[in-house]
Structure formats: structure tokens, C-alpha cells
Design a protein around this motif. Structure first.
Motif, PDB file in Angstrom:
ATOM      1  N   ASP A  56      -0.608 -53.780 -18.475  1.00 32.22           N
ATOM      2  CA  ASP A  56      -0.026 -52.917 -19.506  1.00 32.22           C
ATOM      3  C   ASP A  56      -0.701 -51.551 -19.478  1.00 32.22           C
ATOM      4  O   ASP A  56      -1.789 -51.396 -18.923  1.00 32.22           O
ATOM      5  CB  ASP A  56      -0.192 -53.549 -20.891  1.00 32.22           C
ATOM      6  N   ALA A  57      -0.056 -50.581 -20.103  1.00 34.44           N
ATOM      7  CA  ALA A  57      -0.625 -49.234 -20.197  1.00 34.44           C
ATOM      8  C   ALA A  57      -1.959 -49.288 -20.933  1.00 34.44           C
ATOM      9  O   ALA A  57      -2.090 -49.916 -21.980  1.00 34.44           O
ATOM     10  CB  ALA A  57       0.340 -48.303 -20.921  1.00 34.44           C
ATOM     11  N   GLY A  58      -2.965 -48.638 -20.342  1.00 32.72           N
ATOM     12  CA  GLY A  58      -4.295 -48.610 -20.944  1.00 32.72           C
ATOM     13  C   GLY A  58      -5.234 -49.684 -20.439  1.00 32.72           C
ATOM     14  O   GLY A  58      -6.429 -49.650 -20.761  1.00 32.72           O
TER      15      GLY A  58
ATOM     16  N   LEU B 127      -0.878 -54.738  -9.472  1.00 32.41           N
ATOM     17  CA  LEU B 127      -0.355 -54.073 -10.664  1.00 32.41           C
ATOM     18  C   LEU B 127       1.116 -54.384 -10.907  1.00 32.41           C
ATOM     19  O   LEU B 127       1.509 -54.721 -12.023  1.00 32.41           O
ATOM     20  CB  LEU B 127      -0.522 -52.550 -10.532  1.00 32.41           C
ATOM     21  N   VAL B 128       1.921 -54.291  -9.845  1.00 33.85           N
ATOM     22  CA  VAL B 128       3.372 -54.437  -9.972  1.00 33.85           C
ATOM     23  C   VAL B 128       3.893 -55.211  -8.770  1.00 33.85           C
ATOM     24  O   VAL B 128       3.397 -55.043  -7.651  1.00 33.85           O
ATOM     25  CB  VAL B 128       4.074 -53.055 -10.043  1.00 33.85           C
ATOM     26  N   SER B 129       4.888 -56.067  -9.031  1.00 31.48           N
ATOM     27  CA  SER B 129       5.592 -56.756  -7.949  1.00 31.48           C
ATOM     28  C   SER B 129       7.057 -56.359  -7.989  1.00 31.48           C
ATOM     29  O   SER B 129       7.650 -56.273  -9.072  1.00 31.48           O
ATOM     30  CB  SER B 129       5.467 -58.277  -8.092  1.00 31.48           C
TER      31      SER B 129
ATOM     32  N   PRO C  72      -4.948 -48.245  -6.287  1.00 25.92           N
ATOM     33  CA  PRO C  72      -5.690 -47.495  -5.257  1.00 25.92           C
ATOM     34  C   PRO C  72      -7.076 -47.054  -5.709  1.00 25.92           C
ATOM     35  O   PRO C  72      -7.855 -46.594  -4.884  1.00 25.92           O
ATOM     36  CB  PRO C  72      -4.783 -46.290  -5.006  1.00 25.92           C
ATOM     37  N   VAL C  73      -7.374 -47.152  -7.019  1.00 25.05           N
ATOM     38  CA  VAL C  73      -8.655 -46.673  -7.543  1.00 25.05           C
ATOM     39  C   VAL C  73      -9.131 -47.603  -8.649  1.00 25.05           C
ATOM     40  O   VAL C  73      -8.380 -48.449  -9.136  1.00 25.05           O
ATOM     41  CB  VAL C  73      -8.528 -45.234  -8.102  1.00 25.05           C
ATOM     42  N   ASN C  74     -10.379 -47.399  -9.040  1.00 28.91           N
ATOM     43  CA  ASN C  74     -10.889 -48.020 -10.260  1.00 28.91           C
ATOM     44  C   ASN C  74     -10.588 -47.092 -11.428  1.00 28.91           C
ATOM     45  O   ASN C  74     -10.911 -45.905 -11.372  1.00 28.91           O
ATOM     46  CB  ASN C  74     -12.404 -48.245 -10.164  1.00 28.91           C
ATOM     47  N   GLY C  75      -9.962 -47.609 -12.475  1.00 30.05           N
ATOM     48  CA  GLY C  75      -9.637 -46.730 -13.588  1.00 30.05           C
ATOM     49  C   GLY C  75      -8.812 -47.420 -14.639  1.00 30.05           C
ATOM     50  O   GLY C  75      -8.959 -48.628 -14.904  1.00 30.05           O
ATOM     51  N   LEU C  76      -7.908 -46.634 -15.226  1.00 33.85           N
ATOM     52  CA  LEU C  76      -7.043 -47.117 -16.290  1.00 33.85           C
ATOM     53  C   LEU C  76      -5.587 -46.976 -15.879  1.00 33.85           C
ATOM     54  O   LEU C  76      -5.222 -46.054 -15.149  1.00 33.85           O
ATOM     55  CB  LEU C  76      -7.259 -46.324 -17.586  1.00 33.85           C
ATOM     56  N   VAL C  77      -4.763 -47.909 -16.388  1.00 36.58           N
ATOM     57  CA  VAL C  77      -3.330 -47.815 -16.168  1.00 36.58           C
ATOM     58  C   VAL C  77      -2.765 -46.722 -17.061  1.00 36.58           C
ATOM     59  O   VAL C  77      -3.056 -46.682 -18.268  1.00 36.58           O
ATOM     60  CB  VAL C  77      -2.652 -49.164 -16.460  1.00 36.58           C
ATOM     61  N   GLY C  78      -1.989 -45.832 -16.461  1.00 39.31           N
ATOM     62  CA  GLY C  78      -1.350 -44.775 -17.244  1.00 39.31           C
ATOM     63  C   GLY C  78      -0.050 -45.254 -17.842  1.00 39.31           C
ATOM     64  O   GLY C  78       0.011 -46.301 -18.501  1.00 39.31           O
TER      65      GLY C  78
ATOM     66  N   VAL D  24      -1.915 -44.416 -12.342  1.00 40.74           N
ATOM     67  CA  VAL D  24      -3.278 -44.905 -12.536  1.00 40.74           C
ATOM     68  C   VAL D  24      -4.205 -43.698 -12.619  1.00 40.74           C
ATOM     69  O   VAL D  24      -4.063 -42.743 -11.851  1.00 40.74           O
ATOM     70  CB  VAL D  24      -3.709 -45.837 -11.392  1.00 40.74           C
ATOM     71  N   VAL D  25      -5.151 -43.747 -13.554  1.00 38.27           N
ATOM     72  CA  VAL D  25      -6.086 -42.640 -13.760  1.00 38.27           C
ATOM     73  C   VAL D  25      -7.479 -43.080 -13.326  1.00 38.27           C
ATOM     74  O   VAL D  25      -7.984 -44.101 -13.796  1.00 38.27           O
ATOM     75  CB  VAL D  25      -6.117 -42.205 -15.235  1.00 38.27           C
ATOM     76  N   ASP D  26      -8.073 -42.302 -12.412  1.00 35.61           N
ATOM     77  CA  ASP D  26      -9.441 -42.566 -11.967  1.00 35.61           C
ATOM     78  C   ASP D  26     -10.408 -41.946 -12.975  1.00 35.61           C
ATOM     79  O   ASP D  26     -10.465 -40.727 -13.127  1.00 35.61           O
ATOM     80  CB  ASP D  26      -9.656 -41.959 -10.575  1.00 35.61           C
ATOM     81  N   LEU D  27     -11.170 -42.795 -13.669  1.00 37.46           N
ATOM     82  CA  LEU D  27     -12.068 -42.321 -14.715  1.00 37.46           C
ATOM     83  C   LEU D  27     -13.372 -41.754 -14.174  1.00 37.46           C
ATOM     84  O   LEU D  27     -14.196 -41.253 -14.940  1.00 37.46           O
ATOM     85  CB  LEU D  27     -12.387 -43.465 -15.687  1.00 37.46           C
ATOM     86  N   SER D  28     -13.583 -41.855 -12.883  1.00 31.63           N
ATOM     87  CA  SER D  28     -14.856 -41.386 -12.314  1.00 31.63           C
ATOM     88  C   SER D  28     -14.792 -39.939 -11.856  1.00 31.63           C
ATOM     89  O   SER D  28     -15.798 -39.389 -11.422  1.00 31.63           O
ATOM     90  CB  SER D  28     -15.254 -42.271 -11.133  1.00 31.63           C
ATOM     91  N   ALA D  29     -13.634 -39.306 -11.927  1.00 30.77           N
ATOM     92  CA  ALA D  29     -13.494 -37.929 -11.437  1.00 30.77           C
ATOM     93  C   ALA D  29     -12.538 -37.164 -12.341  1.00 30.77           C
ATOM     94  O   ALA D  29     -11.328 -37.357 -12.264  1.00 30.77           O
ATOM     95  CB  ALA D  29     -12.990 -37.918  -9.992  1.00 30.77           C
ATOM     96  N   PHE D  30     -13.113 -36.310 -13.208  1.00 32.98           N
ATOM     97  CA  PHE D  30     -12.319 -35.462 -14.078  1.00 32.98           C
ATOM     98  C   PHE D  30     -12.509 -34.004 -13.682  1.00 32.98           C
ATOM     99  O   PHE D  30     -13.554 -33.606 -13.192  1.00 32.98           O
ATOM    100  CB  PHE D  30     -12.729 -35.630 -15.550  1.00 32.98           C
TER     101      PHE D  30
END
Length: 423
Positions: free
Chosen positions: A98-100, A109-111, A245-251, A270-276
Motif C-alpha cells: 500500500d501507499a506509504g 510490489l506489483v504483479s 529498485p530501492v530501499n524506501g517508501l511506496v509512493g 517508490v521514494v528512496d529515503l536515503s537521498a534527498f
């Protein structure tokens, strides 16, 4: 006759005081000094063309030191890596997150359920199996053809050896005059015939071997082509399971669960939380002054973090140029996407220059006029200005360190050469 008493008895004769001429001299000297001091001021006040209350003015002092030309902008936090995932084929989408939700690299994530693609894979796999069987059959055919040609060579060789033996017997008989000439010539012909058959058998065997090699290569190429086709289809089928593709959060989830999805349609981000990074909109007037690699500072929760300008948009939109700023010495904790941060971009730095606080006098005087304040009188002075920052402006000529000038709006003064400042 009685005498009437008067007040003469109370009178006292006093001596007249002598004048203090030195006091008069001192008083006169003080008066002259006061007149000499105040007269020029009074003259200047009398000659002043405009009178302005001091509380309506803003006065600053010219100083000598370092001038940093900078630009302060409100930026927006964006993810440096925020991939959007797309459907590789048409089908039915099934979300596993789910988102977040927090996700890890490689997590499902998705099939996408695509019967058409799966059917194509099975068909091509069957064709590959058929091509593999044909290749094995060709291997057998090659070995069989090799045996047949070898058999023909061996039979021709036996015939050739027998003809040679008959030829030697005919030679002996001919020498003994025991055979007719016709029989002798026939033995020669039989030997030549056997030799030709043997030579042709060897040549046919070589040609057949080349033919079988060619046929075998053709079958192998067919199998390789079919293997590549199956591998590509298998890759497409595997891609139906979309991984993170990354470690992070689902957008955002772009579709509802079990909805139909078209090929190359966005399904998830998907949002990568390690690089802003911080996205800034820079006024068009500063576009020519910007360069990739410029130092920047980002203010977050009262702390300043070092950063660097890493990209500048090549186009101008709404009188602004978009740029991205990246943290260089580590990011602050607990950043959130779209969070607003104050960003300071350092455009230039000059050392040991004259500068004064920036004010409306720059615009109203065109950067060429300033009013220098001395003894309550502001005198119009021609100046030359250089670079400007958010708070200061460089003075190239016309002023010296310690001069006080009016930095507020000077339009009300008109073209007045002197302005009287009142309390």
C-alpha cells in the motif's frame, strides 16, 4: 519746635565696584567662537533645498570588509531517486503493498497477470523443443550420412584393389602370351574404372560431409534463435512481477486493485529515503550568474548544512529557473518530501571592499546617486556601485569608509543638492 526724625541715620556710604574687564573679554571670545562654529552650519541649513524629518530616513555607514553576494530562496525537498514503475504488458494488476509502506530492494510490489504473454511464451517454448529435436535428428542424420559415404568409399576401394590384382594377373599372362589382347585391354579398363569410382567416392564423401556440417549449423542457428526468443519472452514474463529498485517508501498507487492496465502505463512510484535534494526556483535575473558546483547552505531547524548546486534547468518558466541543490556533508534527520527549506546560494565573494547596506536608494538613484550625511545636512554625491547581495551593495567610487549615507528612498529629494535633516 520738635525736629522730625528721618532715615538718614540708616544710610551707608559704599564705594562703587570696579569693572571686571577680563570677564568681558572671555565672554566676547566665547561668543565669537560660537558664531564661527555655528555660522557655516546655519549657512548650510539656510542653503538646504529640502527639509526631511530624520524619522522618515534610514541611514547606514559605509564599511570596508568582505562582501558575500548570495541569494536566499525557499526550496522544496524532493527525492533524488524516485523511480516510477510501469507495466511491461497489458493485463490485470495486483498490488502487494500500500501507499506509504516501507519496502526493501528487490521486494515484490506489483504483479501483472497477462495471459497473452504467458501463452506466447508457451508457444515459443514448444517451438524451441521442436527445434531442439530437429537438431538432434540432424546429428543422427549427419552420423548416418558419414557411415554411408564411408561405406561407399570402402566398397570402391575393394573394387579398386581387386581390379589392380586382375591387372597384375593380366600383365603376367600377357607376358607369357597366355591371354588375348582383348582380355588384356579389358583388365586395364576395369582397373581404370575402379580407380575412378574410388576417387569419386572419396570426393562425394567430402562433399557430403560439408553438406551435413552446413545442415547441422542451420539447425543449431534455428535453436539459438528460438532460445533467444524464449529467453526474451521469459524475461517479459518475469518482469510481470515488479520488484522494488530501492530501499524506501511506496509512493502513489496509480490504479485500483485488480484493474486492467495497459502496456507502459504507470502503476506505482517508490521514494528512496536515503537521498534527498532541494529544488529551488531562482529568479530569472540571476540566471546568468549561476553555475553548477556553486556552494550553498540549507537551513533546517536552526542549523546550517553545507550543500552544492548540482543542476540548472536550461529553460526559463514563469520568469524562474529551476535548480537542484544536494547536501554535501550529510543530510539532516527526519526530512520529508515537499518540505520547505530556506536555501542560500553563494554567487560571489569579494574581500576587502567598500560596501553599505542595501536600500531603496539603489533603485531610486539608479545606483549612481547617494546623499552623504554630515552635521545634519545630506549632500548629493555621485557614486559608482558594483555587485549587490541580499543585504549589501559594493561601492566602487564616490564614498569612503565611515561615510554615512541615506539608504532609504531618495525620490522625494528630486534633484536637490542638499537636504536638511530635522528632528
Amino acid at each position: 519746635m520738635t525736629k522730625i526724625a528721618d532715615t538718614s541715620g540708616q544710610d551707608v556710604v559704599r564705594e562703587a565696584p570696579r569693572r571686571s574687564y577680563w570677564k568681558l573679554i572671555v565672554s566676547a571670545s566665547v561668543l565669537v567662537v560660537l558664531i564661527a562654529v555655528t555660522l557655516p552650519i546655519v549657512n548650510r541649513w539656510a542653503k538646504a533645498e529640502v527639509s526631511v524629518p530624520q524619522d522618515r530616513l534610514r541611514i547606514a555607514t559605509v564599511v570596508q570588509g568582505d562582501l558575500v553576494r548570495d541569494l536566499s530562496i525557499q526550496g522544496r525537498v524532493i527525492a533524488a531517486i524516485s523511480p516510477t514503475l510501469y507495466s511491461p504488458a497489458e493485463g490485470t494488476v495486483t498490488y502487494h503493498v500500500d501507499a506509504g509502506d516501507e519496502v526493501t530492494l528487490g521486494q515484490l510490489l506489483v504483479s501483472i497477470d497477462s495471459p497473452e504473454l504467458q501463452s506466447r511464451l508457451e508457444q515459443e517454448q514448444a517451438s524451441l523443443d521442436s527445434a531442439a529435436v530437429a537438431l538432434e535428428r540432424q546429428h543422427i542424420q549427419t552420423r548416418k550420412a558419414k557411415l554411408e559415404t564411408q561405406r561407399d568409399i570402402d566398397m570402391a576401394k575393394v573394387t579398386y584393389v581387386a581390379a589392380e590384382r586382375e591387372k597384375r594377373r593380366a600383365d603376367d599372362a600377357w607376358a607369357a602370351q597366355a591371354v588375348s589382347q582383348i582380355d588384356y585391354e579389358k583388365a586395364q579398363d576395369d582397373l581404370e574404372t575402379a580407380r575412378l569410382i574410388y576417387d569419386h567416392a572419396v570426393a562425394d564423401a567430402e562433399l557430403e560431409a560439408d553438406t551435413q556440417v552446413f545442415e547441422l549449423q542451420t539447425r543449431e542457428l534455428e535453436v539459438n534463435r528460438q532460445q533467444a526468443l524464449v529467453a526474451d519472452l521469459q524475461r517479459q514474463v518475469d518482469a510481470l512481477n515488479i520488484l522494488s529498485p530501492v530501499n524506501g517508501l511506496v509512493g502513489n498507487r496509480e490504479l485500483d486493485q485488480k484493474n486492467q492496465v495497459a502496456r507502459n502505463q504507470a502503476v506505482l512510484s517508490v521514494v528512496d529515503l536515503s537521498a534527498f535534494e532541494v529544488e529551488i526556483a531562482i529568479p530569472e535575473t540571476y540566471a546568468d550568474d549561476l553555475a553548477i558546483g556553486m556552494a550553498a547552505e540549507i537551513n533546517y531547524s536552526g542549523q546550517t548544512y553545507a550543500a552544492q548546486l548540482i543542476s540548472i534547468s536550461p529553460e526559463i518558466r514563469d520568469n524562474q529557473v529551476v535548480g537542484n541543490v544536494r547536501f554535501t556533508d550529510g543530510m539532516p534527520p527526519a526530512l520529508r518530501q515537499n518540505q520547505r527549506l530556506t536555501t542560500r546560494v553563494i554567487l560571489d565573494q569579494k574581500n576587502n571592499v567598500l560596501s553599505v547596506n542595501r536600500g531603496q536608494f539603489l533603485e531610486s538613484g539608479g545606483g549612481r546617486i547617494a546623499y552623504v550625511v554630515r552635521d545634519g545636512i545630506a549632500t548629493r554625491t555621485t557614486i559608482e556601485t558594483g555587485v549587490t547581495s541580499l543585504s549589501s551593495v559594493e561601492i566602487l567610487s564616490g564614498l569612503t569608509a565611515g561615510d554615512q549615507i541615506i539608504v532609504s528612498n531618495i525620490e522625494p529629494f528630486g534633484n536637490a543638492e542638499t537636504v536638511r535633516i530635522t528632528n
